[in-house]
Motif scaffolding. Structure first.
Motif, mmCIF file in Angstrom:
data_model
loop_
_atom_site.group_PDB
_atom_site.id
_atom_site.type_symbol
_atom_site.label_atom_id
_atom_site.label_comp_id
_atom_site.label_asym_id
_atom_site.label_seq_id
_atom_site.Cartn_x
_atom_site.Cartn_y
_atom_site.Cartn_z
ATOM 1 N N LEU A 78 0.863 -1.176 0.000
ATOM 2 C CA LEU A 78 0.000 0.000 0.000
ATOM 3 C C LEU A 78 0.898 1.224 0.000
ATOM 4 N N LEU A 79 0.391 2.300 -0.576
ATOM 5 C CA LEU A 79 1.067 3.581 -0.446
ATOM 6 C C LEU A 79 0.376 4.329 0.685
ATOM 7 N N ALA A 80 1.159 4.799 1.642
ATOM 8 C CA ALA A 80 0.595 5.553 2.765
ATOM 9 C C ALA A 80 1.378 6.840 2.940
ATOM 10 N N CYS A 81 0.644 7.957 3.133
ATOM 11 C CA CYS A 81 1.315 9.224 3.397
ATOM 12 C C CYS A 81 0.649 9.881 4.591
ATOM 13 N N GLY A 82 1.467 10.555 5.393
ATOM 14 C CA GLY A 82 0.946 11.215 6.585
ATOM 15 C C GLY A 82 1.476 12.623 6.706
ATOM 16 N N THR A 83 0.862 13.397 7.590
ATOM 17 C CA THR A 83 1.241 14.802 7.762
ATOM 18 C C THR A 83 2.594 14.929 8.455
ATOM 19 N N GLY A 84 3.038 13.882 9.160
ATOM 20 C CA GLY A 84 4.365 13.864 9.774
ATOM 21 C C GLY A 84 4.688 15.075 10.624
ATOM 22 N N ALA A 85 3.750 15.523 11.426
ATOM 23 C CA ALA A 85 3.944 16.709 12.262
ATOM 24 C C ALA A 85 4.401 17.888 11.402
ATOM 25 N N PHE A 86 3.578 18.236 10.415
ATOM 26 C CA PHE A 86 3.847 19.345 9.497
ATOM 27 C C PHE A 86 5.090 19.117 8.639
ATOM 28 N N HIS A 87 5.362 17.844 8.380
ATOM 29 C CA HIS A 87 6.500 17.473 7.563
ATOM 30 C C HIS A 87 6.075 16.216 6.798
ATOM 31 N N PRO A 88 5.234 16.382 5.744
ATOM 32 C CA PRO A 88 4.600 15.223 5.112
ATOM 33 C C PRO A 88 5.583 14.127 4.706
ATOM 34 N N VAL A 89 5.178 12.891 4.953
ATOM 35 C CA VAL A 89 6.019 11.740 4.631
ATOM 36 C C VAL A 89 5.180 10.671 3.942
ATOM 37 N N CYS A 90 5.819 9.878 3.089
ATOM 38 C CA CYS A 90 5.148 8.765 2.427
ATOM 39 C C CYS A 90 5.983 7.510 2.622
ATOM 40 N N THR A 91 5.308 6.368 2.572
ATOM 41 C CA THR A 91 6.038 5.116 2.659
ATOM 42 C C THR A 91 5.202 3.995 2.032
ATOM 43 N N PHE A 92 5.805 2.820 1.932
ATOM 44 C CA PHE A 92 5.072 1.650 1.463
ATOM 45 C C PHE A 92 4.812 0.730 2.646
ATOM 46 N N ILE A 93 3.626 0.166 2.653
ATOM 47 C CA ILE A 93 3.256 -0.753 3.725
ATOM 48 C C ILE A 93 3.132 -2.133 3.094
ATOM 49 N N TYR A 94 3.858 -3.058 3.634
ATOM 50 C CA TYR A 94 3.820 -4.412 3.109
ATOM 51 C C TYR A 94 2.606 -5.138 3.685
ATOM 52 N N VAL A 95 1.672 -5.531 2.804
ATOM 53 C CA VAL A 95 0.470 -6.214 3.284
ATOM 54 C C VAL A 95 0.386 -7.644 2.747
ATOM 55 N N GLY A 96 1.366 -8.038 1.947
ATOM 56 C CA GLY A 96 1.444 -9.417 1.487
ATOM 57 C C GLY A 96 0.485 -9.733 0.365
ATOM 58 N N HIS A 97 0.566 -10.948 -0.121
ATOM 59 C CA HIS A 97 -0.360 -11.420 -1.143
ATOM 60 C C HIS A 97 -1.648 -11.841 -0.473
ATOM 61 N N ARG A 98 -2.632 -12.179 -1.286
ATOM 62 C CA ARG A 98 -3.912 -12.608 -0.751
ATOM 63 C C ARG A 98 -3.723 -13.795 0.187
ATOM 64 N N GLY A 99 -4.386 -13.724 1.351
ATOM 65 C CA GLY A 99 -4.309 -14.840 2.282
ATOM 66 C C GLY A 99 -3.139 -14.741 3.239
ATOM 67 N N GLU A 100 -2.137 -13.957 2.876
ATOM 68 C CA GLU A 100 -1.003 -13.754 3.778
ATOM 69 C C GLU A 100 -1.395 -12.743 4.845
ATOM 70 N N HIS A 101 -1.022 -13.011 6.062
ATOM 71 C CA HIS A 101 -1.374 -12.070 7.123
ATOM 72 C C HIS A 101 -0.156 -11.281 7.569
ATOM 73 N N VAL A 102 0.287 -10.387 6.718
ATOM 74 C CA VAL A 102 1.422 -9.547 7.091
ATOM 75 C C VAL A 102 0.991 -8.088 7.027
ATOM 76 N N PHE A 103 1.655 -7.285 7.772
ATOM 77 C CA PHE A 103 1.319 -5.869 7.856
ATOM 78 C C PHE A 103 2.515 -5.170 8.477
ATOM 79 N N SER A 104 3.380 -4.614 7.638
ATOM 80 C CA SER A 104 4.565 -3.984 8.215
ATOM 81 C C SER A 104 4.989 -2.764 7.407
#
Ligand SMILES: *[C@@H]1O[C@H](CO)[C@@H](O)[C@H](O)[C@H]1NC(C)=O
Ligand SMILES: *[C@@H]1O[C@H](CO)[C@@H](O)[C@H](O)[C@H]1NC(C)=O
Ligand SMILES: *[C@@H]1O[C@H](CO)[C@@H](O)[C@H](O)[C@H]1NC(C)=O
Ligand SMILES: CC(=O)N[C@H]1CO[C@H](CO)[C@@H](O)[C@@H]1O
Length: 706
Positions: A78-104
Motif C-alpha cells: 500500500l502507499l501511505a502518506c501522513g502529515t508527519g507533524a507538518f513534515h509530510p512523509v510517504c512510505t510503502f506498507i507491506y500487506v502481502g499477497h492474498r491470504g497472507e497475514h502480514v502488515f509492516s
C-alpha cells in the motif's frame, strides 16, 4: 460495533477497503490499522515533533502523523502518506499477497510526502492513485498558500497547476476520480471536485462556488510554455439549486462530499454530490445528481471570457486554437497533417489560451435541474454520502447512505415521479452508529445495508417499509434477490401499497404489544393528553383500552369528556376508572398497526393531597419531570410543562407548581445531598421490543460510515 482504535479515539483520516484481501485499512493519528489484524505505529520521524512545536503548532492536535493517503500500490504494498507533524512523509506498507497475514512498514522507504499529502491534519484534501501515479488536490506548503493539483510518483516528471488564482482560488478539495470518456485510454481524465472563491460571481453575493475541474491522464505539460504544468486543465461550475416559485432559486454552493456511482458496464457513472448552504435565514443540505453526458457537454461548450477588469464575463466567441484546449492528445489530434501526439507538441497559442481560459462559460446543471434530496434546519450536519444501486421488483433504486456529524446514517431513497416533478424522498432507516458526542473522527463503524427482519412480521409491514433491499417472501421480510428461486415475492417501493401486494396475506398484525410502552401520569379531575402521531397523514387512528389485566380490550368511547384529536386522545376531565393501557392503532391501505401503547396512571386526589402534605418528608414519589417526546429524535426529552403548554393546558401555572414540588422531588433530594433510590422513572417506563434505533447497529456488513 464502532471501532475506536487502541486509544479509544481513532482520529480517523483515511480508509481503504481491500476486498481482495478482505481487510479494511484505516489511517488515523500516528497509527495505521489493518482491521481484524494488527496495527502499525507510525509516529513522526525523530525530531519532527519538536520542530513542529517550535514552529508554533499545537503539540497535541497538529504535531502528529495523521495518515491521509492510503491507496493500493501494487500486489503486495500500500502507499501511505501522513502529515508527519507538518513534515509530510510517504512510505510503502507491506500487506502481502492474498491470504497472507502480514502488515509492516518499511522504514527505509520513508520519503518526503511534499505535494502528496497536506501538512495539516484538517485541511481539505483529495487524492487518487492511477497507473502508479498519485493525483492530489491540496495545499502543499507549510504556510498553506500554495493550492495546487499535483501529479507525482511514477516515471514521468511531476506536473502541477500554476500558482494562479484563475486556476484555483482558495480551493477546498472534496474528491478526485478517474472517469474515462470512452474506450480510448488516451482520453482518460481525472476529475477533481472542489469549492472555491468564485471570480465570475462579480460580487453578486455568492462568494463560493462548487466546481469540477479535469485534466488528461496523458498530459505531459508544455514544451516552452507551461513546462511541468498541466496544459489540459479546465473547470466548470456545478449548480445544485431548488427552483423558487418567484423565479429566485435557492443555491447550495458548498460541496460536502461526492460519490461516484459506477454502472455495471463501467461507463457513464453518475455523480452524487452532497451540498450545503448556510446563510442567516436558512441552513440546508441537498443531494444533486449529475450525468457525465451533461458534464462533457459543458466542457465541450464555450469558455468563459472577460476582456478586462471592467468587463462582464461572457462566452468566448473568437477563434479557439487547435487542438482545442482541454482535449487530450490522441489518435484524433495526431494526424499525418497535424501531428499532436503529446501535449508537448501543442502550439504555444493553445497553451496560452488554455492558461487564460480555464473556466467554462456554462454551468453544469443537475439531473432534472433540482436536488433529489433537500434537508433544511436540521439539528446536525450531513457530511458524507455513499450510494448503492439496488435492483427491486419494480425497477432500480439508488439507496443513499448519508453520514451525519451526530453519529447517525440516514438511509434514503428518492422516488422520481415523472420527469420534472419534485422527487419524493423516503427515509428508510436512521441508523445509530454511536453515541453522538464528538465529531466524526472518533471511530469507524460498519452499518448493514439492510435489516429486513426489523420491518416486522407481516407482509404489509414489509411492504410499507418500501425498502428496495427487502421483500415479503410469504413467511418473513427478507433480502430481495432479483433472480432468486422463490417466486413469491411481494414488494412495492413506488407506492408502498400493501393492499395490492398482500391481499391474500394476513393484513392485520393483531399484535397489540408490538409498540413500546410509555407511562403517562394524570391527575384526577384534571385534563390529560395521550399523544399519538400516525406515521403517515393518510392513516386513520383508532384507540383501544384495556383497563385491567382480566378485562378485554375495548375501543375507547369518545364523548364530550374524552375527545379524539388529530395528535392524540384528550381527556378533558380524568376519572380514576380511566386508568389502564391505551393502544393507538392506525389504519392505512387496509393495514392496521399499533403505533403507541400508553399506560395511563391516574393520581387520585387524596394521593395528591398527601403528596403536598408530605413535602418535607423523606419518601416522596419520584415521578418523571422529563418525558420522551415522540416528535424529537430518539432519546431527547422535553419538560412536561412544555408539552402541556403545547397542547394548551389551561392551568399551566398549577402544572408548573406541581412539577416543581412533586415531580422534581428526586432532584431536590439530590440537591439536599440525600441519596436517591435507583428505580429510574426518568425513562418513562420504556420497554417492549420496539424498533428502537439502538437495536439497529448490530453485525457489520458492507457500508462503511465514519
Ligand atoms: C511493490 O512495490 C514495492 C515498493 O516499491 C516493492 O518493494 C515491491 O517489490 C513491489 N511488489 C510487487 C509485487 O511488485
Ligand atoms: C480539526 O478539526 C476538529 C474537529 O473537526 C477540531 O476539534 C480540531 O481542533 C481541529 N484541529 C485543528 C488543528 O484545527
Ligand atoms: C392472521 O393473524 C392473526 C394474528 O396474528 C391470526 O390469529 C390469524 O389466524 C391469521 N390469519 C391467517 C389467515 O393467517
Ligand atoms: C394539580 C391540579 O392542577 N389540580 C387541579 C385539578 O382540578 C381541580 C378542580 O378542577 C383543581 O382544584 C386542582 O387544583
Amino acid at each position: 460495533t464502532p471501532f475506536f482504535g487502541h486509544r479509544g479515539f481513532l482520529d480517523f483520516r483515511s480508509l481503504y477497503l481491500d476486498e481482495y484481501r478482505d481487510r479494511l485499512f484505516i489511517g488515523g493519528k500516528d497509527t495505521l490499522y489493518s482491521l481484524r489484524l494488527d496495527q502499525i505505529y507510525w509516529p513522526p520521524l525523530p525530531g519532527q515533533k519538536e520542530e513542529c512545536f517550535q514552529k508554533g503548532k499545537d503539540p497535541m492536535s497538529e504535531c502528529a502523523n495523521y495518515i491521509r493517503v492510503l491507496h493500493p500500490f501494487n500486489r503486495t504494498h500500500l502507499l501511505a502518506c501522513g502529515t508527519g507533524a507538518f513534515h509530510p512523509v510517504c512510505t510503502f506498507i507491506y500487506v502481502g499477497h492474498r491470504g497472507e497475514h502480514v502488515f509492516s512498514l518499511d522504514s527505509v522507504s520513508v520519503e518526503s510526502g511534499r505535494g502528496k499529502c497536506p501538512h495539516e491534519p484538517n485541511r481539505s484534501f483529495a487524492s487518487t492513485f492511477i497507473g502508479g501515479e498519485l493525483y492530489t488536490g491540496l495545499t502543499a506548503d507549510f504556510l498553506g498558500r500554495d493550492s495546487v493539483i499535483f501529479r507525482t510518483m511514477g516515471h514521468r516528471s511531476a506536473l502541477r497547476t500554476d500558482m494562479d488564482q484563475r486556476l484555483l482560488n482558495g480551493p477546498k478539495f472534496v474528491a478526485a476520480y478517474l472517469i474515462p470518456d470512452n474506450d480510448d485510454r488516451d482520453n482518460d481524465k481525472v476529475y477533481f471536485f472542489f469549492t472555491e472563491k468564485a471570480a465570475e460571481s462579480d460580487g453578486k453575493g455568492r462568494a463560493i462556488f462548487s466546481r469540477v475541474g479535469r485534466i488528461c491522464v496523458n498530459d505531459a505539460g508544455g514544451q516552452r510554455v507551461l513546462v511541468n504544468k498541466w496544459s489540459t486543465f479546465n473547470k466548470a461550475r456545478l449548480v445544485c439549486s431548488v427552483p423558487g416559485p418567484d423565479g429566485i432559486d435557492t443555491y447550495f454552493d458548498e460541496l460536502e462530499d461526492v460519490f461516484l456511482l459506477k454502472t455495471k458496464e463501467g461507463k457513464n457513472p453518475e455523480v452524487y454530490a452532497l451540498f450545503s448552504t448556510i446563510s442567516n435565514v436558512f441552513q440546508g443540505f441537498a443531494v444533486c445528481v449529475y450525468r457525465m453526458a451533461d458534464i462533457w457537454e459543458v466542457f465541450n461548450g464555450p469558455y468563459a471570457h472577460k476582456d478586462g477588469p471592467d468587463h462582464q464575463w461572457a462566452a468566448y466567441e473568437g477563434k479557439v486554437p487547435y487542438p482545442r484546449p482541454g482535449v487530450c492528445p490522441s489518435k484524433t489530434t495526431n494526424q499525418p497533417s497535424r501531428q499532436y501526439g503529446s501535449t508537448k507538441d501543442y502550439p504555444d497559442e493553445v497553451l496560452h489560451f488554455a492558461r487564460a481560459h480555464p473556466l467554462m462559460y456554462k454551468p453544469i446543471y443537475s439531473l432534472h435541474r433540482q436536488p433529489v434530496l433537500v434537508k433544511t434546519n436540521l439539528q446536525y450536519r450531513l457530511r458524507q454520502i455513499v450510494v448503492d444501486r439496488v435492483e427491486a421488483e419494480d425497477g432500480k433504486y439508488d439507496v443513499m447512505f448519508i453520514g451525519t456529524d451526530a453519529g447517525t446514517v440516514l438511509k434514503v431513497i428518492a422516488l422520481q415521479k415523472g420527469n420534472f416533478v419534485a422527487a419524493e424522498e423516503v427515509i428508510l432507516e436512521e441508523l445509530q452508529v454511536r453515541v453522538p458526542m464528538f465529531s466524526s473522527r472518533v471511530g469507524v463503524a460498519q452499518v448493514k445495508l439492510h435489516q429486513c427482519e426489523t420491518y416486522g412480521t407481516a407482509c404489509a409491514e414489509c411492504c410499507l417499509a418500501r425498502d428496495p433491499y427487502c421483500a415479503w417472501d410469504g413467511i418473513s421480510c427478507t433480502r430481495y434477490q432479483p433472480y432468486g428461486k422463490r417466486r413469491f415475492r411481494r414488494q412495492d417501493i413506488r407506492n408502498g401499497n400493501p393492499v395490492h401486494q398482500c391481499l391474500d396475506q394476513n393484513l392485520t398484525v393483531d399484535d397489540f404489544d408490538s409498540a413500546e410502552e410509555k407511562v403517562v401520569y394524570g391527575t384526577e379531575h384534571n385534563s390529560t393528553f395521550l399523544e399519538c402521531i400516525p406515521k403517515s397523514p393518510q392513516a386513520t387512528v383508532q384507540w383501544f383500552v384495556q383497563r385491567t389485566q382480566d378485562e378485554l380490550r375495548d375501543q375507547v368511547k369518545t364523548d364530550e369528556r374524552i375527545m379524539k384529536m388529530e395528535q392524540g386522545l384528550l381527556f378533558r376531565r380524568l376519572f380514576r376508572q380511566d386508568a389502564g393501557t391505551y393502544y393507538c392503532k392506525t389504519l392505512e391501505h387496509g393495514f392496521t398497526q399499533t403505533v403507541t401503547k400508553i399506560m395511563l396512571e391516574v393520581i387520585e386526589n387524596e394521593q395528591l393531597e398527601q403528596v403536598f402534605q408530605r413535602e418535607q418528608e423523606e419518601e416522596l414519589p419520584r415521578l418523571p419531570c422529563l418525558v420522551p417526546d415522540p416528535r424529537l429524535p430518539h432519546g431527547q426529552r422535553v419538560w412536561f410543562k412544555d408539552i402541556m403548554h403545547l397542547i394548551g393546558y389551561a392551568n399551566l401555572h398549577r402544572v408548573e407548581e406541581y412539577c416543581e414540588r412533586v415531580w422534581c422531588s428526586g432532584d431536590r433530594q439530590r440537591r439536599k445531598g440525600k441519596p436517591v433510590k435507583s428505580k429510574n422513572m426518568f425513562d418513562g417506563g420504556k420497554k417492549g421490543r420496539g424498533k428502537q434505533h439502538s437495536e439497529r447497529n448490530r453485525m457489520p456488513r458492507q457500508a462503511v460510515a465514519t
